[in-house]
Design a protein around this motif. Structure first.
Motif, short mmCIF file in Angstrom:
data_model
loop_
_atom_site.label_atom_id
_atom_site.label_comp_id
_atom_site.label_asym_id
_atom_site.label_seq_id
_atom_site.Cartn_x
_atom_site.Cartn_y
_atom_site.Cartn_z
N ILE A 34 -1.62 -0.90 5.29
CA ILE A 34 -1.73 -0.65 3.85
C ILE A 34 -2.62 0.56 3.60
CG2 ILE A 34 -2.53 -1.56 1.64
CD1 ILE A 34 -2.04 -4.39 2.79
N LYS A 35 -2.11 1.53 2.88
CA LYS A 35 -2.89 2.69 2.45
C LYS A 35 -3.40 2.52 1.02
CE LYS A 35 -3.59 6.01 4.35
NZ LYS A 35 -4.77 6.35 5.21
N GLU A 36 -2.52 1.97 0.16
CA GLU A 36 -2.89 1.81 -1.24
C GLU A 36 -2.26 0.55 -1.81
OE1 GLU A 36 -3.42 6.37 -2.95
OE2 GLU A 36 -1.58 5.29 -3.39
N LEU A 37 -2.88 0.05 -2.86
CA LEU A 37 -2.32 -1.01 -3.69
C LEU A 37 -2.10 -0.44 -5.09
CD1 LEU A 37 -3.49 -4.66 -4.17
CD2 LEU A 37 -3.55 -3.11 -6.12
N PHE A 92 2.23 -2.69 -2.15
CA PHE A 92 1.40 -1.98 -1.20
C PHE A 92 2.16 -0.74 -0.73
CE2 PHE A 92 0.19 -6.52 -0.21
CZ PHE A 92 -1.08 -6.46 -0.77
N VAL A 93 1.46 0.38 -0.68
CA VAL A 93 2.01 1.59 -0.07
C VAL A 93 1.52 1.60 1.37
CG1 VAL A 93 2.16 4.09 -0.18
CG2 VAL A 93 1.91 2.77 -2.30
N THR A 148 -7.36 1.71 0.85
CA THR A 148 -8.17 1.21 1.95
C THR A 148 -9.14 2.30 2.39
OG1 THR A 148 -6.36 1.83 3.45
CG2 THR A 148 -6.49 -0.48 2.82
N ASP A 149 -10.26 1.90 3.00
CA ASP A 149 -11.29 2.88 3.34
C ASP A 149 -11.25 3.28 4.80
OD1 ASP A 149 -12.38 0.63 4.54
OD2 ASP A 149 -13.98 0.39 3.07
N LEU A 181 -9.61 -4.87 0.09
CA LEU A 181 -8.24 -4.48 0.46
C LEU A 181 -8.18 -4.11 1.94
CD1 LEU A 181 -5.30 -3.90 -0.34
CD2 LEU A 181 -6.02 -1.57 -0.95
N THR A 182 -9.20 -3.43 2.45
CA THR A 182 -9.24 -3.07 3.86
C THR A 182 -9.31 -4.32 4.73
OG1 THR A 182 -10.36 -1.00 3.31
CG2 THR A 182 -10.47 -1.71 5.60
#
Length: 200
Positions: free
Chosen positions: A185-188, A16-17, A198-199, A165-166
């Protein structure tokens, strides 16, 4: 599907970023993996679609586990733990409007949880939804369908979309001992080629 499931689960890794909540300029990479205990043949599993098949492979399964903080997205419990989870879940229904409850609520199994959230994984045992996996989201008092059965749920969770993910990000903070920072989490990124944001 079940023949390939253990390899798909054990081989799936990624990161996760994340950005620090309140200090978005700080970025952290959080590695994840999934951890399952082998099947325990001494356990009795109800003959409900997907449950026997899943527990012929695993006794329990932790998904999107972070070693450093101990956080995880999902915990599918051993059948021996289901009564304990049922005891934790049922008080959330007290005082609720019966019209908001699904018909199967009295006959569902509480097979796990979203750790540290107060949300639970439910499987109806009767009616047209028998075998499906639902998340009970206590904040909105929602019952969210996540899979046609337990193996299907696990398979779907290996390829998350932005909205799922969100939902996962809303419960994970990756707080490590001595640090105290909370992370969003911003990205996977994973080794299946998925890059999901994530949205929010």
């Amino acid at each position: 599907m079940l023949e390939s499931l253990p390899n798909a689960v054990s081989s799936h890794t990624g990161q996760f970023v994340c950005e620090e909540i309140g200090r978005e300029e700080n970025i952290k990479l959080v590695a994840f993996r999934h951890i399952g205990s082998p099947a325990n043949t001494s356990l009795v599993v109800p003959d409900v679609q997907g449950l026997v098949e899943f527990h012929d492979v695993y006794e329990n399964l932790v998904m999107y586990f972070d070693e450093q903080s101990g956080d995880a997205a999902y915990f599918i419990a051993s059948p021996s733990q289901w009564p304990e989870f049922d005891d934790y879940f049922r008080p959330w229904l007290d005082g609720g409007d019966e019209d908001d409850l699904p018909e199967w609520i009295d006959d569902c199994l509480v097979i796990g949880e979203i750790p540290r959230s107060g949300n639970y994984l439910l499987v109806p045992t009767t009616g047209p939804d028998a075998g499906k996996v639902f998340e009970f989201e206590h904040d909105g008092f929602e019952f969210i369908e996540l899979g046609n059965n337990l193996p299907d749920f696990v398979t779907r969770m290996l390829d998350l979309d932005s909205s799922r993910l969100t939902a996962i990000a809303s419960h994970l903070r990756f707080i490590t001992e001595g640090e105290g920072c909370q992370w969003w989490i911003k990205e996977l990124w994973d080794n299946r080629g998925n890059v999901v944001r994530t949205d929010v």
